[in-house]
Design an enzyme around this catalytic site. Structure first.
Site, PDB file in Angstrom:
ATOM      1  N   LEU A  23     -68.764  36.581  78.531  1.00 49.68           N
ATOM      2  CA  LEU A  23     -69.838  37.185  77.723  1.00 49.68           C
ATOM      3  C   LEU A  23     -69.984  36.455  76.388  1.00 49.68           C
ATOM      4  CD1 LEU A  23     -69.111  40.968  78.466  1.00 49.68           C
ATOM      5  CD2 LEU A  23     -70.787  39.470  79.561  1.00 49.68           C
ATOM      6  N   THR A  29     -77.073  24.897  83.920  1.00 52.83           N
ATOM      7  CA  THR A  29     -78.224  24.017  83.706  1.00 52.83           C
ATOM      8  C   THR A  29     -78.258  23.487  82.276  1.00 52.83           C
ATOM      9  OG1 THR A  29     -79.477  26.027  83.272  1.00 52.83           O
ATOM     10  CG2 THR A  29     -79.759  25.037  85.444  1.00 52.83           C
ATOM     11  N   SER A  36     -66.579  33.732  72.233  1.00 55.65           N
ATOM     12  CA  SER A  36     -66.305  32.616  71.317  1.00 55.65           C
ATOM     13  C   SER A  36     -67.559  32.226  70.545  1.00 55.65           C
ATOM     14  CB  SER A  36     -65.719  31.414  72.069  1.00 55.65           C
ATOM     15  OG  SER A  36     -66.529  31.074  73.153  1.00 55.65           O
ATOM     16  N   ASP A  39     -74.921  29.383  74.736  1.00 48.98           N
ATOM     17  CA  ASP A  39     -74.319  30.607  74.195  1.00 48.98           C
ATOM     18  C   ASP A  39     -74.583  30.748  72.695  1.00 48.98           C
ATOM     19  OD1 ASP A  39     -73.396  30.715  76.766  1.00 48.98           O
ATOM     20  OD2 ASP A  39     -71.398  29.971  76.268  1.00 48.98           O
ATOM     21  N   TYR A  41     -65.001  23.490  85.029  1.00 47.82           N
ATOM     22  CA  TYR A  41     -66.239  23.340  84.250  1.00 47.82           C
ATOM     23  C   TYR A  41     -66.415  21.885  83.836  1.00 47.82           C
ATOM     24  CZ  TYR A  41     -69.784  24.389  80.689  1.00 47.82           C
ATOM     25  OH  TYR A  41     -70.931  24.439  79.951  1.00 47.82           O
TER      26      TYR A  41
HETATM   27  C1  GLA Z   1     -70.482  28.714  79.867  1.00 49.94           C
HETATM   28  C2  GLA Z   1     -70.933  27.698  78.822  1.00 49.94           C
HETATM   29  C3  GLA Z   1     -72.448  27.590  78.753  1.00 49.94           C
HETATM   30  C4  GLA Z   1     -73.046  27.389  80.147  1.00 49.94           C
HETATM   31  C5  GLA Z   1     -72.469  28.400  81.128  1.00 49.94           C
HETATM   32  C6  GLA Z   1     -72.914  28.144  82.543  1.00 49.94           C
HETATM   33  O1  GLA Z   1     -70.878  29.986  79.465  1.00 49.94           O
HETATM   34  O2  GLA Z   1     -70.441  28.070  77.554  1.00 49.94           O
HETATM   35  O3  GLA Z   1     -72.813  26.552  77.883  1.00 49.94           O
HETATM   36  O4  GLA Z   1     -72.841  26.074  80.586  1.00 49.94           O
HETATM   37  O5  GLA Z   1     -71.047  28.404  81.115  1.00 49.94           O
HETATM   38  O6  GLA Z   1     -74.275  28.339  82.676  1.00 49.94           O
END
Ligand code: GLA
Length: 381
Positions: free
Chosen positions: A122, A32, A125, A169, A221
């Site tokens: 997790l 999201t 990075s 993240d 992705y």
């Molecule tokens: C990875 C990306 C995040 C997010 C998730 C999915 O962790 O680094 O920014 O998009 O996937 O929720």
């Protein structure tokens, strides 16, 4: 030996300090963040630490306790998208982003101790980027707000490393508070700390690291991201965040491609599940939190199609053993799942998940109890 002493052994002098940033899991709100939506991550007690000292020139030397060989060395003026290659790009990229934003950041010697498992979903990075960003901010006395540091760390990842992640993240690594989940509106940047009173409720969150590293994850992705951007354009909204749940069916009817319809349905329903989870946490309705987690998994599996057999097996085994809810967490295609379980059920769920993995010939998962922890900080070694 402490990281400080190892730094001295590697570089012939002590560091100016040691900074650490945590890995994270996302309780709910998956895929999201790049749709301007809502997320609810919390930080883990597993951190990446960086011992750092400034240099008088513009060179970066960076080594890691987890990597063999001499430090990677690069002039900051040579850092650009795709350069340096490999893991040093996370460190170099942060300094590049800071300099690009006009901040007077020079060379550094860096020694990294990465304790967040790599490739497990997790956010190892982001932990590395944010430890370095905080170190550079403090050593150069820039006084940048943490949200700004998160944005710079994300730029490093998006542009120098070249992975088009959303911003969750880095914000989690820099803003999380112990004992809380971070409710983030990724559009406005507004952040709210939501208490995660697991102990009081007699509950635990298990992190199930499947030990299957995300294969094909990156191209899928980027492809999901593109689909979402194009769907928002087709629907005439700035981002899928702007499709209200009440309007979803009408919007879906206007999209000809069934795959695109499923992707949109995931994002819109997931945003509403995050909001519902925040309400359930505030009212202590853990059964509802569990139900929402499982609904999120089903949506990621069937509509967004980012789960995989090893994650589905872990989730099903956890639910079969009595978990209140379970879901994959992070980008998908391997990595980790979460299970919300009664404190007394931890052993039973661990056994059930291990047994199911063995029956399918999957690697033995690494399972641990999550401790909602604090954000990046300076360590006093
Ligand atoms: C990875 C990306 C995040 C997010 C998730 C999915 O962790 O680094 O920014 O998009 O996937 O929720």
């Amino acid at each position: 030996m402490t990281l400080t002493r190892r730094f001295a052994a590697a570089y012939g002098r002590g560091p100016a300090g040691v900074w650490a940033a945590p890995g994270r899991v996302n309780l709910i709100g998956e895929h999201t963040d790049y749709n301007d939506g809502f997320v609810l991550p919390f930080a883990l007690d597993r951190c990446t630490a960086a011992a750092v000292s400034l240099r008088a020139d513009d060179r970066l030397r960076v080594a890691s306790l987890q990597q063999d060989g001499a430090p990677v060395e690069v002039a900051l003026s040579d850092v650009r998208p795709g350069r340096p290659a490999g893991w040093a790009a996370y460190v170099a990229g942060v300094l590049w982003a800071m300099r690009g934003a006009g901040h007077p950041v020079g060379g550094m010697d860096v020694l990294v101790d990465g304790r967040v498992p790599v490739g497990a979903g997790l956010s190892s990075s982001a932990a590395l980027e944010c430890a370095v960003a905080l170190a550079a901010d403090e050593l150069h006395a820039l006084g940048l707000p943490r949200t700004e540091l998160a944005a710079l760390a994300r730029r490093a990842e998006n542009e120098v490393v070249g992975v088009p992640t959303g911003g969750m993240d880095q914000l989690a690594a820099l803003l999380c508070v112990e004992g809380h989940a971070l409710f983030l509106d990724t559009r406005s940047g507004q952040a709210e700390q939501v208490p995660l009173e697991l102990d009081g409720a007699g509950l635990r969150i298990l992190v199930i690291d499947t030990r299957v590293r995300r294969s094909l994850g990156e191209s899928a992705y980027a492809e999901r991201r593109r689909t979402c951007t194009e769907a928002a354009r087709a629907l005439g909204v700035p981002a899928l965040r702007d499709v209200p749940l009440a309007d979803l069916d009408r919007c879906l009817r206007s999209l000809p491609d069934p795959t695109v319809r499923r992707r949109v349905r995931h994002v819109v329903t997931e945003n509403s599940r995050v909001l519902a989870t925040v309400v359930a946490l505030r009212t202590g309705d853990w059964a509802e939190v569990g139900r929402l987690m499982t609904a999120s998994h089903v949506s990621l599996r069937d509509d967004y199609e980012v789960s995989c057999a090893v994650l589905d097996t872990a989730v099903e085994a956890a639910l079969g053993s009595g978990a209140l809810g379970a879901r994959m967490t992070g980008g998908g295609f391997g990595g980790c799942a979460l299970a919300l379980v009664a404190a007394g059920g931890v052993g039973g769920t661990q056994n059930a998940v291990r047994r199911a993995a063995a029956q399918h010939g999957f690697p033995e998962p690494d399972i641990f109890v999550a401790t909602p922890s604090g954000a990046a900080r300076r360590l006093h070694e």
